[in-house]
Scaffold this active site. Structure first.
Site, short mmCIF file in Angstrom:
data_model
loop_
_atom_site.label_atom_id
_atom_site.label_comp_id
_atom_site.label_asym_id
_atom_site.label_seq_id
_atom_site.Cartn_x
_atom_site.Cartn_y
_atom_site.Cartn_z
N VAL A 61 0.81 -1.24 -0.02
CA VAL A 61 -0.06 -0.04 -0.12
C VAL A 61 0.95 1.34 0.03
CG1 VAL A 61 -2.16 -1.15 1.15
CG2 VAL A 61 -0.22 -0.05 2.43
N ALA A 71 3.17 5.82 -3.01
CA ALA A 71 4.01 7.29 -3.26
C ALA A 71 5.30 7.34 -2.83
CB ALA A 71 2.90 8.30 -2.73
N LYS A 76 4.56 12.52 -9.33
CA LYS A 76 3.98 13.21 -8.16
C LYS A 76 4.91 14.34 -7.75
CE LYS A 76 4.37 12.71 -2.98
NZ LYS A 76 4.44 11.70 -1.92
N VAL A 133 15.66 -19.56 12.53
CA VAL A 133 16.97 -19.17 12.22
C VAL A 133 18.21 -19.61 13.21
CG1 VAL A 133 18.28 -16.66 12.38
CG2 VAL A 133 15.46 -16.71 11.62
#
Length: 516
Positions: A51, A54, A82, A194
Protein backbone atom coordinates in the site's frame (compact mmCIF):
# COMPACT_ATOMS: atom_id res chain seq x y z
CA UNK A 1 38.54 -9.42 -2.08
CA UNK A 2 40.34 -12.33 -0.52
CA UNK A 3 38.84 -15.77 -0.21
CA UNK A 4 38.44 -15.30 3.56
CA UNK A 5 36.13 -12.29 3.23
CA UNK A 6 32.34 -12.28 3.08
CA UNK A 7 31.14 -14.28 0.12
CA UNK A 8 27.40 -14.96 0.46
CA UNK A 9 24.77 -12.33 1.26
CA UNK A 10 21.35 -13.75 2.07
CA UNK A 11 18.43 -11.32 1.87
CA UNK A 12 15.49 -12.64 3.86
CA UNK A 13 12.23 -11.39 2.40
CA UNK A 14 11.30 -9.88 -0.95
CA UNK A 15 8.93 -6.99 -1.48
CA UNK A 16 10.22 -3.56 -2.38
CA UNK A 17 12.81 -3.59 0.42
CA UNK A 18 14.28 -7.01 -0.38
CA UNK A 19 14.56 -6.45 -4.10
CA UNK A 20 15.84 -2.88 -3.75
CA UNK A 21 18.55 -4.26 -1.45
CA UNK A 22 19.34 -7.05 -3.89
CA UNK A 23 19.59 -4.92 -7.01
CA UNK A 24 21.62 -2.24 -5.21
CA UNK A 25 24.13 -4.55 -3.53
CA UNK A 26 24.54 -6.59 -6.71
CA UNK A 27 25.25 -3.49 -8.79
CA UNK A 28 27.58 -2.08 -6.13
CA UNK A 29 29.67 -5.20 -5.53
CA UNK A 30 29.26 -7.27 -8.70
CA UNK A 31 29.11 -4.69 -11.47
CA UNK A 32 32.49 -5.40 -13.09
CA UNK A 33 33.41 -8.67 -11.40
CA UNK A 34 31.54 -10.94 -9.04
CA UNK A 35 32.60 -10.37 -5.44
CA UNK A 36 29.52 -11.73 -3.65
CA UNK A 37 26.82 -14.29 -4.22
CA UNK A 38 23.57 -12.49 -3.46
CA UNK A 39 20.52 -14.59 -2.71
CA UNK A 40 16.95 -13.48 -1.96
CA UNK A 41 14.90 -15.97 0.05
CA UNK A 42 11.30 -14.92 -0.47
CA UNK A 43 8.22 -16.68 0.83
CA UNK A 44 5.59 -17.31 -1.86
CA UNK A 45 2.99 -17.65 0.93
CA UNK A 46 3.42 -14.21 2.53
CA UNK A 47 1.96 -11.36 0.53
CA UNK A 48 3.45 -7.91 0.08
CA UNK A 49 1.74 -5.19 2.12
CA UNK A 50 1.69 -3.22 -1.12
CA UNK A 51 0.00 0.00 0.00
CA UNK A 52 3.05 2.31 0.05
CA UNK A 53 2.33 3.70 -3.39
CA UNK A 54 3.87 7.20 -3.27
CA UNK A 55 7.51 8.26 -3.12
CA UNK A 56 9.69 11.27 -2.45
CA UNK A 57 11.60 12.73 -5.38
CA UNK A 58 14.99 11.24 -4.42
CA UNK A 59 13.86 7.74 -5.43
CA UNK A 60 14.59 8.81 -9.02
CA UNK A 61 18.28 8.80 -8.15
CA UNK A 62 18.03 5.19 -6.99
CA UNK A 63 16.24 4.02 -10.14
CA UNK A 64 18.64 5.93 -12.38
CA UNK A 65 21.73 4.61 -10.57
CA UNK A 66 20.43 1.06 -10.97
CA UNK A 67 20.28 1.56 -14.74
CA UNK A 68 16.49 1.12 -14.89
CA UNK A 69 14.62 2.52 -17.88
CA UNK A 70 12.16 5.13 -16.61
CA UNK A 71 9.53 4.50 -19.27
CA UNK A 72 9.62 0.75 -18.67
CA UNK A 73 9.49 1.27 -14.91
CA UNK A 74 6.45 3.55 -15.13
CA UNK A 75 4.62 1.32 -17.58
CA UNK A 76 5.14 -1.85 -15.56
CA UNK A 77 4.04 -0.24 -12.28
CA UNK A 78 1.05 1.75 -13.64
CA UNK A 79 2.86 4.85 -12.43
CA UNK A 80 1.99 8.52 -12.49
CA UNK A 81 4.15 11.49 -11.52
CA UNK A 82 4.07 13.17 -8.11
CA UNK A 83 4.92 16.85 -7.64
CA UNK A 84 4.15 16.94 -3.93
CA UNK A 85 1.40 16.53 -1.33
CA UNK A 86 -1.77 18.58 -0.94
CA UNK A 87 -2.79 18.76 2.74
CA UNK A 88 -6.43 19.42 3.57
CA UNK A 89 -8.34 19.95 6.81
CA UNK A 90 -5.29 19.95 9.11
CA UNK A 91 -6.50 23.16 10.77
CA UNK A 92 -9.89 24.70 11.47
CA UNK A 93 -11.72 26.17 8.47
CA UNK A 94 -11.23 29.89 7.87
CA UNK A 95 -14.34 31.85 6.89
CA UNK A 96 -16.02 28.57 6.04
CA UNK A 97 -13.22 27.45 3.71
CA UNK A 98 -11.40 24.16 4.30
CA UNK A 99 -7.78 24.65 5.31
CA UNK A 100 -5.37 23.64 2.53
CA UNK A 101 -1.69 23.89 1.67
CA UNK A 102 0.74 22.20 -0.71
CA UNK A 103 4.13 20.68 0.14
CA UNK A 104 5.92 20.49 -3.23
CA UNK A 105 9.30 19.06 -4.17
CA UNK A 106 10.78 22.42 -5.15
CA UNK A 107 11.50 25.91 -3.98
CA UNK A 108 12.57 28.52 -6.47
CA UNK A 109 14.69 31.30 -5.00
CA UNK A 110 15.39 34.06 -7.53
CA UNK A 111 18.68 35.78 -6.76
CA UNK A 112 18.89 39.00 -4.83
CA UNK A 113 19.85 40.36 -1.44
CA UNK A 114 16.90 38.64 0.25
CA UNK A 115 15.38 35.19 -0.18
CA UNK A 116 11.90 34.88 -1.63
CA UNK A 117 10.40 33.45 1.58
CA UNK A 118 11.41 36.47 3.63
CA UNK A 119 10.26 38.75 0.85
CA UNK A 120 6.88 37.00 0.81
CA UNK A 121 6.30 37.75 4.48
CA UNK A 122 7.59 41.32 4.33
CA UNK A 123 5.30 42.06 1.37
CA UNK A 124 2.30 40.64 3.33
CA UNK A 125 1.32 38.48 0.39
CA UNK A 126 -0.52 36.00 2.64
CA UNK A 127 -3.76 37.84 2.07
CA UNK A 128 -3.76 37.06 -1.65
CA UNK A 129 -2.13 33.62 -1.97
CA UNK A 130 -0.91 30.61 -0.01
CA UNK A 131 2.78 30.53 0.85
CA UNK A 132 3.43 27.63 -1.55
CA UNK A 133 1.76 29.54 -4.38
CA UNK A 134 4.07 32.45 -3.74
CA UNK A 135 7.36 30.54 -3.92
CA UNK A 136 6.83 27.18 -5.68
CA UNK A 137 6.64 26.51 -9.41
CA UNK A 138 5.14 23.07 -8.75
CA UNK A 139 2.20 24.65 -6.93
CA UNK A 140 1.26 26.41 -10.16
CA UNK A 141 1.86 23.33 -12.28
CA UNK A 142 -0.66 21.26 -10.33
CA UNK A 143 -3.23 24.06 -10.50
CA UNK A 144 -2.87 24.00 -14.28
CA UNK A 145 -2.95 20.19 -14.52
CA UNK A 146 0.57 19.98 -15.94
CA UNK A 147 3.57 18.00 -14.73
CA UNK A 148 7.29 18.95 -14.56
CA UNK A 149 8.14 17.04 -17.75
CA UNK A 150 8.55 18.68 -21.15
CA UNK A 151 8.34 16.88 -24.47
CA UNK A 152 12.16 16.73 -24.56
CA UNK A 153 12.88 15.89 -20.90
CA UNK A 154 15.56 13.23 -20.50
CA UNK A 155 14.83 10.18 -18.34
CA UNK A 156 14.68 11.09 -14.64
CA UNK A 157 14.99 14.79 -15.52
CA UNK A 158 12.46 17.62 -15.51
CA UNK A 159 12.28 21.34 -14.83
CA UNK A 160 11.48 20.68 -11.14
CA UNK A 161 11.96 17.61 -8.93
CA UNK A 162 9.28 14.90 -8.99
CA UNK A 163 8.53 11.51 -7.53
CA UNK A 164 6.05 8.78 -8.46
CA UNK A 165 2.79 7.15 -7.58
CA UNK A 166 3.16 3.46 -8.39
CA UNK A 167 1.81 0.02 -7.61
CA UNK A 168 4.08 -1.32 -4.84
CA UNK A 169 3.36 -4.96 -5.66
CA UNK A 170 4.19 -4.43 -9.33
CA UNK A 171 7.33 -2.51 -8.36
CA UNK A 172 8.58 -5.47 -6.32
CA UNK A 173 7.97 -7.79 -9.29
CA UNK A 174 9.73 -5.40 -11.65
CA UNK A 175 12.78 -5.10 -9.38
CA UNK A 176 12.83 -8.87 -8.88
CA UNK A 177 12.95 -9.47 -12.63
CA UNK A 178 15.72 -6.92 -13.10
CA UNK A 179 17.74 -8.28 -10.19
CA UNK A 180 17.48 -11.89 -11.37
CA UNK A 181 18.45 -10.85 -14.90
CA UNK A 182 21.54 -9.22 -13.35
CA UNK A 183 22.57 -12.42 -11.54
CA UNK A 184 20.81 -12.31 -8.16
CA UNK A 185 19.60 -15.74 -6.99
CA UNK A 186 15.89 -16.05 -6.19
CA UNK A 187 14.84 -18.80 -3.78
CA UNK A 188 11.06 -19.11 -3.26
CA UNK A 189 11.01 -20.51 0.27
CA UNK A 190 9.39 -19.84 3.65
CA UNK A 191 11.71 -19.37 6.62
CA UNK A 192 10.79 -21.56 9.60
CA UNK A 193 13.75 -20.91 11.92
CA UNK A 194 17.00 -19.00 12.25
CA UNK A 195 20.18 -20.63 13.56
CA UNK A 196 22.40 -18.29 15.57
CA UNK A 197 25.50 -18.45 17.71
CA UNK A 198 25.43 -15.53 20.12
CA UNK A 199 24.89 -12.50 17.89
CA UNK A 200 26.00 -14.21 14.70
CA UNK A 201 23.52 -15.70 12.23
CA UNK A 202 24.68 -19.07 10.94
CA UNK A 203 21.82 -20.04 8.64
CA UNK A 204 18.08 -19.96 8.03
CA UNK A 205 15.88 -23.05 7.88
CA UNK A 206 13.18 -23.08 5.20
CA UNK A 207 10.75 -25.50 3.58
CA UNK A 208 13.33 -25.77 0.79
CA UNK A 209 16.27 -26.59 3.04
CA UNK A 210 18.88 -24.76 5.09
CA UNK A 211 20.77 -21.75 3.71
CA UNK A 212 23.96 -20.55 5.32
CA UNK A 213 25.81 -17.36 4.51
CA UNK A 214 28.32 -14.79 5.60
CA UNK A 215 25.93 -11.87 5.86
CA UNK A 216 22.15 -11.54 6.27
CA UNK A 217 19.88 -8.63 5.34
CA UNK A 218 16.55 -8.85 7.17
CA UNK A 219 13.78 -7.57 4.88
CA UNK A 220 11.04 -9.67 6.47
CA UNK A 221 8.82 -6.74 7.39
CA UNK A 222 7.45 -5.94 10.82
CA UNK A 223 8.18 -9.50 11.98
CA UNK A 224 11.94 -8.97 11.82
CA UNK A 225 12.50 -12.73 11.61
CA UNK A 226 16.27 -12.59 11.72
CA UNK A 227 17.07 -9.45 13.73
CA UNK A 228 14.60 -10.46 16.47
CA UNK A 229 16.43 -13.77 16.87
CA UNK A 230 19.64 -11.92 17.68
CA UNK A 231 18.26 -9.43 20.19
CA UNK A 232 14.69 -8.97 21.38
CA UNK A 233 14.91 -5.82 23.51
CA UNK A 234 15.93 -3.73 20.55
CA UNK A 235 12.95 -1.55 19.60
CA UNK A 236 12.41 2.17 20.20
CA UNK A 237 8.70 3.00 19.99
CA UNK A 238 7.55 6.39 18.70
CA UNK A 239 3.97 5.84 19.87
CA UNK A 240 4.08 8.71 22.36
CA UNK A 241 4.69 11.23 19.59
CA UNK A 242 3.10 9.35 16.66
CA UNK A 243 0.05 7.46 18.02
CA UNK A 244 -1.42 6.42 14.64
CA UNK A 245 -0.78 2.67 14.57
CA UNK A 246 -3.41 1.23 12.24
CA UNK A 247 -4.57 1.75 8.68
CA UNK A 248 -7.43 0.66 6.48
CA UNK A 249 -6.55 0.72 2.78
CA UNK A 250 -8.94 0.69 -0.16
CA UNK A 251 -8.11 0.28 -3.82
CA UNK A 252 -10.86 1.55 -6.10
CA UNK A 253 -11.57 2.72 -9.62
CA UNK A 254 -10.62 6.30 -10.35
CA UNK A 255 -13.62 8.58 -9.79
CA UNK A 256 -15.61 8.92 -13.01
CA UNK A 257 -14.29 11.59 -15.35
CA UNK A 258 -11.19 12.27 -13.26
CA UNK A 259 -7.72 12.21 -14.80
CA UNK A 260 -4.94 11.04 -12.44
CA UNK A 261 -3.63 13.83 -10.24
CA UNK A 262 0.11 14.53 -10.20
CA UNK A 263 0.08 14.96 -6.42
CA UNK A 264 -0.92 13.01 -3.34
CA UNK A 265 -3.82 14.24 -1.21
CA UNK A 266 -3.61 13.91 2.59
CA UNK A 267 -6.86 14.87 4.32
CA UNK A 268 -7.14 15.01 8.12
CA UNK A 269 -10.09 13.01 9.49
CA UNK A 270 -11.34 12.51 13.05
CA UNK A 271 -8.49 10.35 14.43
CA UNK A 272 -5.77 10.58 11.80
CA UNK A 273 -5.64 11.25 8.09
CA UNK A 274 -6.61 9.76 4.71
CA UNK A 275 -4.44 9.42 1.62
CA UNK A 276 -5.54 9.46 -2.02
CA UNK A 277 -3.01 8.35 -4.64
CA UNK A 278 -3.84 8.14 -8.34
CA UNK A 279 -2.31 5.51 -10.60
CA UNK A 280 -3.18 5.26 -14.30
CA UNK A 281 -5.61 2.40 -13.68
CA UNK A 282 -7.02 3.04 -10.18
CA UNK A 283 -6.84 5.08 -7.02
CA UNK A 284 -5.23 3.93 -3.77
CA UNK A 285 -6.87 5.32 -0.64
CA UNK A 286 -6.38 4.72 3.04
CA UNK A 287 -6.99 6.00 6.54
CA UNK A 288 -4.12 6.05 9.05
CA UNK A 289 -5.58 6.28 12.54
CA UNK A 290 -5.06 5.87 16.30
CA UNK A 291 -6.48 2.51 17.33
CA UNK A 292 -6.75 3.60 20.96
CA UNK A 293 -9.43 6.07 19.88
CA UNK A 294 -11.15 4.30 16.99
CA UNK A 295 -12.12 0.71 16.17
CA UNK A 296 -11.24 -0.80 12.75
CA UNK A 297 -14.86 -1.06 11.62
CA UNK A 298 -15.48 2.60 12.55
CA UNK A 299 -12.32 3.66 10.72
CA UNK A 300 -13.42 1.81 7.58
CA UNK A 301 -16.86 3.39 7.81
CA UNK A 302 -15.37 6.87 8.14
CA UNK A 303 -13.05 6.29 5.18
CA UNK A 304 -15.89 5.09 2.97
CA UNK A 305 -18.03 8.08 3.98
CA UNK A 306 -15.13 10.40 3.19
CA UNK A 307 -14.68 8.89 -0.27
CA UNK A 308 -18.39 9.46 -0.93
CA UNK A 309 -18.78 8.52 -4.58
CA UNK A 310 -19.78 5.21 -6.11
CA UNK A 311 -16.40 4.16 -7.52
CA UNK A 312 -16.05 0.39 -7.53
CA UNK A 313 -13.97 -0.89 -4.61
CA UNK A 314 -11.40 -3.43 -5.78
CA UNK A 315 -9.82 -4.32 -2.44
CA UNK A 316 -10.04 -3.39 1.25
CA UNK A 317 -7.28 -4.28 3.73
CA UNK A 318 -6.75 -3.59 7.44
CA UNK A 319 -3.16 -3.16 8.62
CA UNK A 320 -1.37 -2.99 11.94
CA UNK A 321 1.68 -0.72 12.04
CA UNK A 322 4.67 -0.87 14.36
CA UNK A 323 5.78 2.75 14.63
CA UNK A 324 9.39 3.31 15.69
CA UNK A 325 12.77 1.84 14.81
CA UNK A 326 15.52 -0.48 16.01
CA UNK A 327 17.92 0.78 18.63
CA UNK A 328 20.55 -1.10 16.62
CA UNK A 329 19.88 -1.95 12.99
CA UNK A 330 23.15 -3.84 12.50
CA UNK A 331 23.93 -6.61 14.95
CA UNK A 332 26.71 -9.09 14.26
CA UNK A 333 26.38 -10.17 10.64
CA UNK A 334 22.79 -8.99 10.16
CA UNK A 335 21.25 -5.67 9.14
CA UNK A 336 17.51 -4.90 9.29
CA UNK A 337 16.25 -2.89 6.30
CA UNK A 338 12.79 -1.55 5.49
CA UNK A 339 9.95 -2.39 7.88
CA UNK A 340 12.21 -4.81 9.74
CA UNK A 341 14.39 -1.83 10.68
CA UNK A 342 11.78 0.81 11.34
CA UNK A 343 8.57 2.47 10.26
CA UNK A 344 7.27 6.04 10.29
CA UNK A 345 3.67 6.55 9.25
CA UNK A 346 3.50 7.27 5.49
CA UNK A 347 2.44 10.92 5.71
CA UNK A 348 5.42 12.09 3.64
CA UNK A 349 5.85 8.91 1.55
CA UNK A 350 9.28 8.05 2.94
CA UNK A 351 9.17 4.23 2.99
CA UNK A 352 11.26 3.60 -0.13
CA UNK A 353 13.52 6.52 0.74
CA UNK A 354 14.47 4.86 4.04
CA UNK A 355 15.20 1.61 2.20
CA UNK A 356 17.39 3.54 -0.23
CA UNK A 357 19.28 5.13 2.67
CA UNK A 358 19.65 1.80 4.45
CA UNK A 359 21.03 -0.20 1.53
CA UNK A 360 23.25 2.65 0.32
CA UNK A 361 24.89 2.95 3.73
CA UNK A 362 25.11 -0.82 3.99
CA UNK A 363 27.09 -1.02 0.77
CA UNK A 364 29.66 1.60 1.79
CA UNK A 365 30.07 0.14 5.29
CA UNK A 366 30.16 -3.48 4.13
CA UNK A 367 32.89 -2.53 1.66
CA UNK A 368 35.18 -2.02 4.64
CA UNK A 369 34.86 -5.61 5.90
CA UNK A 370 37.94 -7.55 6.95
CA UNK A 371 38.83 -11.22 7.08
CA UNK A 372 37.15 -11.61 10.46
CA UNK A 373 34.02 -9.73 9.44
CA UNK A 374 32.92 -6.13 9.74
CA UNK A 375 34.78 -4.04 12.36
CA UNK A 376 32.59 -2.79 15.22
CA UNK A 377 33.27 0.90 14.44
CA UNK A 378 31.60 0.40 11.06
CA UNK A 379 28.55 -1.20 12.66
CA UNK A 380 28.41 1.62 15.21
CA UNK A 381 28.63 4.19 12.43
CA UNK A 382 25.78 2.57 10.51
CA UNK A 383 23.58 2.34 13.61
CA UNK A 384 24.23 5.94 14.59
CA UNK A 385 23.32 7.25 11.16
CA UNK A 386 20.19 5.15 10.70
CA UNK A 387 18.88 5.97 14.17
CA UNK A 388 19.52 9.65 13.45
CA UNK A 389 17.65 9.44 10.15
CA UNK A 390 14.59 7.88 11.80
CA UNK A 391 14.61 10.38 14.66
CA UNK A 392 14.92 13.24 12.17
CA UNK A 393 11.99 11.91 10.15
CA UNK A 394 9.94 11.40 13.31
CA UNK A 395 10.15 15.07 14.23
CA UNK A 396 9.28 16.22 10.71
CA UNK A 397 6.10 14.12 10.78
CA UNK A 398 5.26 15.39 14.28
CA UNK A 399 5.55 18.93 12.87
CA UNK A 400 2.41 18.30 10.78
CA UNK A 401 0.36 17.40 13.85
CA UNK A 402 1.60 19.62 16.66
CA UNK A 403 0.77 22.89 14.89
CA UNK A 404 -2.89 22.01 14.35
CA UNK A 405 -5.52 24.15 16.07
CA UNK A 406 -8.26 21.54 15.61
CA UNK A 407 -10.15 20.68 18.80
CA UNK A 408 -13.11 18.71 17.48
CA UNK A 409 -11.90 15.31 18.78
CA UNK A 410 -9.71 14.01 21.60
CA UNK A 411 -7.15 12.99 18.99
CA UNK A 412 -6.70 16.55 17.72
CA UNK A 413 -6.88 18.10 21.17
CA UNK A 414 -3.89 15.92 22.10
CA UNK A 415 -1.95 16.69 18.92
CA UNK A 416 -0.17 19.78 20.24
CA UNK A 417 1.49 17.72 22.99
CA UNK A 418 3.14 15.33 20.52
CA UNK A 419 6.01 17.82 20.18
CA UNK A 420 6.99 17.14 23.80
CA UNK A 421 8.74 13.98 22.60
CA UNK A 422 10.85 16.03 20.16
CA UNK A 423 12.96 18.50 22.21
CA UNK A 424 14.92 19.78 19.20
CA UNK A 425 11.75 20.55 17.28
CA UNK A 426 10.10 22.18 20.29
CA UNK A 427 13.02 24.54 20.76
CA UNK A 428 13.10 25.45 17.07
CA UNK A 429 9.37 26.19 16.94
CA UNK A 430 9.90 28.86 19.58
CA UNK A 431 12.72 30.36 17.51
CA UNK A 432 10.79 30.18 14.23
CA UNK A 433 8.06 32.43 15.57
CA UNK A 434 10.60 35.26 15.41
CA UNK A 435 12.83 34.45 12.42
CA UNK A 436 12.74 32.65 9.12
CA UNK A 437 13.48 28.91 9.16
CA UNK A 438 16.89 28.57 7.48
CA UNK A 439 19.50 25.99 6.56
CA UNK A 440 21.81 26.90 9.44
CA UNK A 441 19.10 25.90 11.93
CA UNK A 442 19.76 22.28 10.96
CA UNK A 443 23.51 22.26 11.62
CA UNK A 444 24.53 18.95 13.19
CA UNK A 445 21.22 17.25 12.41
CA UNK A 446 20.69 14.00 10.51
CA UNK A 447 18.41 15.55 7.87
CA UNK A 448 18.43 13.11 4.95
CA UNK A 449 15.88 14.75 2.69
CA UNK A 450 13.70 17.24 4.58
CA UNK A 451 15.60 20.47 5.22
CA UNK A 452 14.67 24.12 5.74
CA UNK A 453 12.86 24.26 2.39
CA UNK A 454 10.48 21.46 3.39
CA UNK A 455 10.03 22.74 6.92
CA UNK A 456 8.98 26.12 5.56
CA UNK A 457 6.16 24.64 3.50
CA UNK A 458 4.71 22.87 6.54
CA UNK A 459 5.39 25.65 9.04
CA UNK A 460 3.84 28.37 6.93
CA UNK A 461 1.12 26.13 5.54
CA UNK A 462 0.13 25.49 9.17
CA UNK A 463 0.29 29.24 9.93
CA UNK A 464 3.39 29.08 12.15
CA UNK A 465 4.85 32.25 10.68
CA UNK A 466 7.69 34.55 11.78
CA UNK A 467 7.10 38.15 12.75
CA UNK A 468 9.62 40.03 10.60
CA UNK A 469 10.05 43.70 11.38
CA UNK A 470 12.31 45.06 8.65
CA UNK A 471 11.25 46.42 5.28
CA UNK A 472 12.48 46.33 1.71
CA UNK A 473 11.65 48.69 -1.09
CA UNK A 474 8.57 48.12 -3.17
CA UNK A 475 10.76 47.99 -6.27
CA UNK A 476 12.95 45.20 -4.92
CA UNK A 477 9.92 43.21 -3.77
CA UNK A 478 8.24 43.63 -7.14
CA UNK A 479 11.42 42.54 -8.89
CA UNK A 480 11.70 39.33 -6.82
CA UNK A 481 8.15 38.23 -7.55
CA UNK A 482 8.31 39.31 -11.18
CA UNK A 483 11.29 37.00 -11.67
CA UNK A 484 9.40 34.21 -9.93
CA UNK A 485 6.34 34.81 -12.12
CA UNK A 486 8.57 34.59 -15.19
CA UNK A 487 9.81 31.18 -14.00
CA UNK A 488 6.22 30.03 -13.59
CA UNK A 489 5.20 31.29 -17.03
CA UNK A 490 8.14 29.58 -18.72
CA UNK A 491 7.32 26.34 -16.94
CA UNK A 492 3.65 26.49 -17.87
CA UNK A 493 4.50 27.18 -21.51
CA UNK A 494 6.93 24.27 -21.78
CA UNK A 495 5.56 21.54 -19.55
CA UNK A 496 3.18 18.83 -20.70
CA UNK A 497 -0.25 18.16 -19.31
CA UNK A 498 0.10 15.32 -16.86
CA UNK A 499 -2.48 13.20 -18.70
CA UNK A 500 -0.68 13.77 -22.03
CA UNK A 501 2.66 12.74 -20.53
CA UNK A 502 1.12 9.56 -19.10
CA UNK A 503 -0.50 8.80 -22.44
CA UNK A 504 2.88 9.16 -24.18
CA UNK A 505 4.81 7.05 -21.65
CA UNK A 506 2.38 4.19 -21.25
CA UNK A 507 1.44 4.05 -24.92
CA UNK A 508 5.10 4.02 -25.96
CA UNK A 509 5.88 1.06 -23.75
CA UNK A 510 2.74 -0.90 -24.60
CA UNK A 511 2.92 -0.20 -28.31
CA UNK A 512 -0.43 1.51 -28.64
CA UNK A 513 -2.80 4.01 -27.11
CA UNK A 514 -3.94 3.91 -23.52
CA UNK A 515 -6.67 5.80 -21.73
CA UNK A 516 -5.65 7.87 -18.72
Amino acid sequence: MSEQQLKVINIIGGGSAGWMAAIYLNRYFNRDRKNYTIRVIESPDIGIIGVGEATVHSIRFFFAAMGLDETELMAETNATLKSGILFRNWMKPTEGKVHEYFHPFDQQQPGGSIDISSAWFIASRGGRERYDQGVSVNAHLIDAGVCPKTISSAPYQAITPYGYHLDATLLARFLRRKAVEAGVLHVPATVSDVQVNGETVLSVDTDQGRFSGDFFVDCSGFRGLVIEKLRRENWSSFAESLPCDRAVAIQRDLPAGQAPNSYTVATALSNGWAWQIDLVNRQGCGYVYDSSRQAPEDAERELRQFLEDESRVLKCTHLEMKVGCRKEFWIGNCVAVGLAGGFIEPLESTGLHMVHLGVGLLATHLAGSEEGGVPQPLRDSYNEKMLGFYQDLKQFIVLHYCLSDRDDTDFWRAAAATVDGCPWLKSRLAIWKHKICEYQDFAGSFASIFTDTNYRYVLYGMQHCPQLTFEISGAESASIFARFRALVDRALSGCMEHSAYLQMVHAAEKGGSVHV
